[in-house]
Scaffold this motif. Structure first.
Motif, PDB file in Angstrom:
ATOM      1  N   PRO A   1       0.818  -1.155  -0.023  1.00  0.00           N
ATOM      2  CA  PRO A   1      -0.212  -0.090  -0.092  1.00  0.00           C
ATOM      3  C   PRO A   1       0.861   1.144   0.002  1.00  0.00           C
ATOM      4  O   PRO A   1       0.415   2.269  -0.414  1.00  0.00           O
ATOM      5  N   LEU A   2       2.154   1.164   0.510  1.00  0.00           N
ATOM      6  CA  LEU A   2       3.011   2.423   0.699  1.00  0.00           C
ATOM      7  C   LEU A   2       3.337   2.538  -1.022  1.00  0.00           C
ATOM      8  O   LEU A   2       3.055   3.774  -1.326  1.00  0.00           O
ATOM      9  N   LEU A   3       3.738   1.646  -1.667  1.00  0.00           N
ATOM     10  CA  LEU A   3       4.277   1.903  -2.789  1.00  0.00           C
ATOM     11  C   LEU A   3       2.745   2.456  -3.842  1.00  0.00           C
ATOM     12  O   LEU A   3       2.897   3.103  -4.648  1.00  0.00           O
ATOM     13  N   ALA A   4       1.733   1.957  -3.556  1.00  0.00           N
ATOM     14  CA  ALA A   4       0.386   2.091  -4.437  1.00  0.00           C
ATOM     15  C   ALA A   4       0.029   3.478  -4.105  1.00  0.00           C
ATOM     16  O   ALA A   4      -0.579   4.251  -5.112  1.00  0.00           O
ATOM     17  N   GLY A   5       0.414   4.096  -2.903  1.00  0.00           N
ATOM     18  CA  GLY A   5       0.134   5.494  -2.487  1.00  0.00           C
ATOM     19  C   GLY A   5       1.117   6.398  -2.862  1.00  0.00           C
ATOM     20  O   GLY A   5       0.733   7.893  -2.843  1.00  0.00           O
ATOM     21  N   ALA A   6       2.215   5.990  -3.529  1.00  0.00           N
ATOM     22  CA  ALA A   6       3.183   7.125  -3.758  1.00  0.00           C
ATOM     23  C   ALA A   6       3.183   7.359  -5.100  1.00  0.00           C
ATOM     24  O   ALA A   6       2.412   6.850  -6.201  1.00  0.00           O
ATOM     25  N   GLU A   7       3.651   8.660  -5.399  1.00  0.00           N
ATOM     26  CA  GLU A   7       3.342   9.213  -6.915  1.00  0.00           C
ATOM     27  C   GLU A   7       4.467   8.663  -7.929  1.00  0.00           C
ATOM     28  O   GLU A   7       5.158   9.155  -8.569  1.00  0.00           O
ATOM     29  N   ILE A   8       4.421   7.224  -8.034  1.00  0.00           N
ATOM     30  CA  ILE A   8       4.962   6.499  -9.004  1.00  0.00           C
ATOM     31  C   ILE A   8       4.071   5.379  -9.862  1.00  0.00           C
ATOM     32  O   ILE A   8       2.877   5.364  -9.469  1.00  0.00           O
ATOM     33  N   ASN A   9       4.513   4.767 -10.883  1.00  0.00           N
ATOM     34  CA  ASN A   9       3.650   3.884 -11.557  1.00  0.00           C
ATOM     35  C   ASN A   9       3.785   2.685 -11.272  1.00  0.00           C
ATOM     36  O   ASN A   9       4.227   1.889 -11.698  1.00  0.00           O
ATOM     37  N   PHE A  10       3.120   2.381  -9.762  1.00  0.00           N
ATOM     38  CA  PHE A  10       3.330   1.039  -9.392  1.00  0.00           C
ATOM     39  C   PHE A  10       2.296   0.183 -10.020  1.00  0.00           C
ATOM     40  O   PHE A  10       0.892   0.553  -9.975  1.00  0.00           O
ATOM     41  N   VAL A  11       2.479  -0.776 -10.193  1.00  0.00           N
ATOM     42  CA  VAL A  11       1.625  -1.924 -10.970  1.00  0.00           C
ATOM     43  C   VAL A  11       1.322  -3.177 -10.254  1.00  0.00           C
ATOM     44  O   VAL A  11       0.686  -3.868 -10.609  1.00  0.00           O
ATOM     45  N   GLY A  12       1.907  -3.313  -9.102  1.00  0.00           N
ATOM     46  CA  GLY A  12       1.932  -4.495  -8.085  1.00  0.00           C
ATOM     47  C   GLY A  12       2.772  -5.392  -7.990  1.00  0.00           C
ATOM     48  O   GLY A  12       4.095  -5.182  -8.609  1.00  0.00           O
ATOM     49  N   ASN A  13       2.585  -6.666  -7.674  1.00  0.00           N
ATOM     50  CA  ASN A  13       3.581  -7.815  -7.267  1.00  0.00           C
ATOM     51  C   ASN A  13       4.059  -8.329  -8.731  1.00  0.00           C
ATOM     52  O   ASN A  13       3.174  -8.519  -9.454  1.00  0.00           O
ATOM     53  N   VAL A  14       5.269  -8.720  -8.516  1.00  0.00           N
ATOM     54  CA  VAL A  14       5.865  -9.325  -9.709  1.00  0.00           C
ATOM     55  C   VAL A  14       6.436 -10.744  -9.322  1.00  0.00           C
ATOM     56  O   VAL A  14       7.344 -10.830  -8.173  1.00  0.00           O
ATOM     57  N   GLU A  15       6.246 -11.841 -10.027  1.00  0.00           N
ATOM     58  CA  GLU A  15       6.639 -13.070  -9.669  1.00  0.00           C
ATOM     59  C   GLU A  15       7.975 -13.417 -10.163  1.00  0.00           C
ATOM     60  O   GLU A  15       8.530 -12.636 -11.009  1.00  0.00           O
ATOM     61  N   GLY A  16       8.604 -14.115  -9.429  1.00  0.00           N
ATOM     62  CA  GLY A  16      10.278 -14.449  -9.914  1.00  0.00           C
ATOM     63  C   GLY A  16      10.247 -14.695 -11.474  1.00  0.00           C
ATOM     64  O   GLY A  16      11.346 -14.460 -12.388  1.00  0.00           O
ATOM     65  N   ARG A  17       9.458 -15.537 -11.983  1.00  0.00           N
ATOM     66  CA  ARG A  17       9.326 -16.032 -13.290  1.00  0.00           C
ATOM     67  C   ARG A  17       9.254 -14.815 -14.353  1.00  0.00           C
ATOM     68  O   ARG A  17       9.719 -15.281 -15.306  1.00  0.00           O
ATOM     69  N   ASP A  18       8.778 -13.850 -13.666  1.00  0.00           N
ATOM     70  CA  ASP A  18       8.529 -12.623 -14.665  1.00  0.00           C
ATOM     71  C   ASP A  18       9.579 -11.448 -14.626  1.00  0.00           C
ATOM     72  O   ASP A  18       9.415 -10.520 -15.578  1.00  0.00           O
ATOM     73  N   ILE A  19      10.743 -11.706 -14.042  1.00  0.00           N
ATOM     74  CA  ILE A  19      11.710 -10.917 -13.771  1.00  0.00           C
ATOM     75  C   ILE A  19      12.335 -10.632 -15.322  1.00  0.00           C
ATOM     76  O   ILE A  19      12.619  -9.360 -15.494  1.00  0.00           O
ATOM     77  N   TYR A  20      12.798 -11.465 -15.957  1.00  0.00           N
ATOM     78  CA  TYR A  20      13.561 -11.526 -17.464  1.00  0.00           C
ATOM     79  C   TYR A  20      12.481 -11.227 -18.405  1.00  0.00           C
ATOM     80  O   TYR A  20      12.938 -11.231 -19.547  1.00  0.00           O
ATOM     81  N   ARG A  21      11.059 -11.136 -18.183  1.00  0.00           N
ATOM     82  CA  ARG A  21      10.221 -10.859 -19.294  1.00  0.00           C
ATOM     83  C   ARG A  21       9.903  -9.284 -19.525  1.00  0.00           C
ATOM     84  O   ARG A  21       9.233  -8.922 -20.256  1.00  0.00           O
ATOM     85  N   ASN A  22      10.571  -8.351 -18.398  1.00  0.00           N
ATOM     86  CA  ASN A  22      10.448  -7.170 -18.433  1.00  0.00           C
ATOM     87  C   ASN A  22       9.277  -6.467 -18.416  1.00  0.00           C
ATOM     88  O   ASN A  22       8.718  -5.793 -18.973  1.00  0.00           O
ATOM     89  N   VAL A  23       8.161  -7.002 -17.480  1.00  0.00           N
ATOM     90  CA  VAL A  23       6.886  -6.575 -17.422  1.00  0.00           C
ATOM     91  C   VAL A  23       6.930  -5.341 -16.507  1.00  0.00           C
ATOM     92  O   VAL A  23       5.881  -4.576 -16.404  1.00  0.00           O
ATOM     93  N   VAL A  24       7.980  -5.216 -15.860  1.00  0.00           N
ATOM     94  CA  VAL A  24       8.254  -3.770 -15.285  1.00  0.00           C
ATOM     95  C   VAL A  24       9.662  -3.408 -15.687  1.00  0.00           C
ATOM     96  O   VAL A  24      10.425  -3.943 -16.140  1.00  0.00           O
ATOM     97  N   GLU A  25       9.682  -2.063 -15.434  1.00  0.00           N
ATOM     98  CA  GLU A  25      11.013  -1.376 -15.674  1.00  0.00           C
ATOM     99  C   GLU A  25      11.740  -1.143 -14.382  1.00  0.00           C
ATOM    100  O   GLU A  25      13.128  -1.237 -14.371  1.00  0.00           O
ATOM    101  N   VAL A  26      11.291  -1.166 -13.318  1.00  0.00           N
ATOM    102  CA  VAL A  26      12.060  -1.069 -12.005  1.00  0.00           C
ATOM    103  C   VAL A  26      11.217  -2.298 -11.062  1.00  0.00           C
ATOM    104  O   VAL A  26      10.069  -2.454 -10.771  1.00  0.00           O
ATOM    105  N   LEU A  27      12.059  -2.945 -10.419  1.00  0.00           N
ATOM    106  CA  LEU A  27      11.857  -3.970  -9.570  1.00  0.00           C
ATOM    107  C   LEU A  27      12.408  -3.999  -8.141  1.00  0.00           C
ATOM    108  O   LEU A  27      13.527  -3.821  -8.180  1.00  0.00           O
ATOM    109  N   VAL A  28      11.582  -3.777  -7.212  1.00  0.00           N
ATOM    110  CA  VAL A  28      11.897  -3.690  -5.849  1.00  0.00           C
ATOM    111  C   VAL A  28      11.890  -4.848  -4.827  1.00  0.00           C
ATOM    112  O   VAL A  28      11.018  -5.784  -4.980  1.00  0.00           O
TER     113      VAL A  28
END
Length: 342
Positions: A194-221
């Protein structure tokens, strides 16, 4: 622009460090301070044509990998990494680059440069190549244990890096977890969501390990414990796959012919995933530019790490992060108090 380079850090220092530095000077036209044992560094420089843009700053001590980072930084004040970082603190250099002890690089940066106001923990960020580009992963080892507000700060800093350095206007930010659902994750990731969701960034939610190299996001925390495992597992997998492919290619004449025909493609794949192409990882959150390199860095990796440092300075990355944290504080998403005390 002048950049300080730790000439004694890394498995192949000072030879590869000096070589990579000279390549960077030639390609980018930078002035470089090579910080290390003067005798050893000058012996390497003598192998090349003299370059006016390079000068040697004598540092007789070296922080070894076995040394306790914080203790060594305080005791070995004449070590190459401490003196190189101090050049940034003094304003002599705009950035510091080191392939030595990651812990020592962090300790030197924190003690000499300090943290950006509002940042509790700095994070090491690295670009992971994937199917459709890159994913910036942070943290990859600076913080083994993280609280929710630290993950929030990583997301904000990673977003600024993607904007300032990668040129992405609105990068997608994800939180590495064991499932896409908001209810998945450990205690820290559940509270960070919820902290990331409330920040002024384009937060798209959780990302699973299998999607790391599929580039579903540009920034992964993620925290540094998970991030370091992801990084090293990826490196090990890539090395093993190429070794297996090489072994299979030599098993038959037909396989050898196929290997020769696929040679150019295989070289292209190696180039895309080879860490030397991306140089070093910036330590985000400190009040200055500090780039940390792989301990096995070759000249090519050092040259590219210096490029990373140059880009961070050119694009005023530190100030961009500072302003983004101030904005967050004003919006009352306090990075130091959100979801509990630091």
């Amino acid at each position: 622009m002048r950049i300080a380079v730790d000439a004694m850090g890394g498995d192949f220092a000072p030879a590869e460090i000096v070589k990579g530095t000279l390549q960077a000077v030639e390609e980018y036209g930078l002035a470089i301070d090579l910080v290390g044992d003067e005798k050893q560094v000058c012996a390497e420089l003598d192998k090349y044509d003299a370059i006016d843009l390079v000068r040697v700053v004598h540092a007789p001590e070296v922080i070894e990998m076995r040394d306790h980072p914080a203790v060594a930084v305080r005791r070995k004040k004449n070590s190459s990494i401490v003196k190189a970082t101090q050049l940034v603190k003094d304003g002599t250099a705009k950035a510091v680059v080191s392939a030595g002890s990651t812990g020592a690089s962090m300790a030197a940066a924190l003690l000499s440069l300090g943290r950006i106001k509002g940042i509790d923990r700095p994070a090491i960020a690295i670009l992971l190549p994937g199917e459709n580009g890159f994913t910036l992963l942070l943290d990859i080892g600076a913080n083994v244990d993280c609280k929710p507000q630290h993950l929030l700060q990583f997301g904000i800093m990673g977003c600024q890096y993607a904007r300032q350095i990668l040129g992405l206007a609105n990068p997608k930010v994800g939180l590495l977890s064991n499932g896409e659902e908001e209810t998945k994750g450990n205690e820290a990731t559940l509270a960070a969501f919820p902290l990331l969701a409330g920040a002024e960034i384009n937060f798209v939610g959780n990302v699973e390990g299998r999607d790391i190299y599929r580039n579903v996001v540009e920034v992964l925390v993620c925290d540094g414990f998970v991030g370091n495992i992801v990084l090293k597992a990826g490196e090990g997998l890539a090395e093993s796959l190429f070794k297996i492919m090489k072994e299979e290619i030599t098993k038959s004449l037909l396989a050898k012919v196929g290997g020769i025909m696929a040679g150019a493609a295989l070289k292209g794949i190696r180039k895309r995933i080879e860490y030397t192409e991306y140089g070093g990882a910036p330590l985000l959150g400190v009040n200055g530019v500090s780039v940390i390199c792989h301990g096995r860095s070759t000249a090519k990796a050092i040259k590219n790490a210096i490029r990373v440092a140059k880009e961070a300075v050119d694009n005023d990355l530190v100030n961009a992060i500072r302003e983004s944290i101030i904005i967050v504080d004003k919006k009352e998403v306090d990075c130091t108090d959100a979801q509990g005390s630091a």
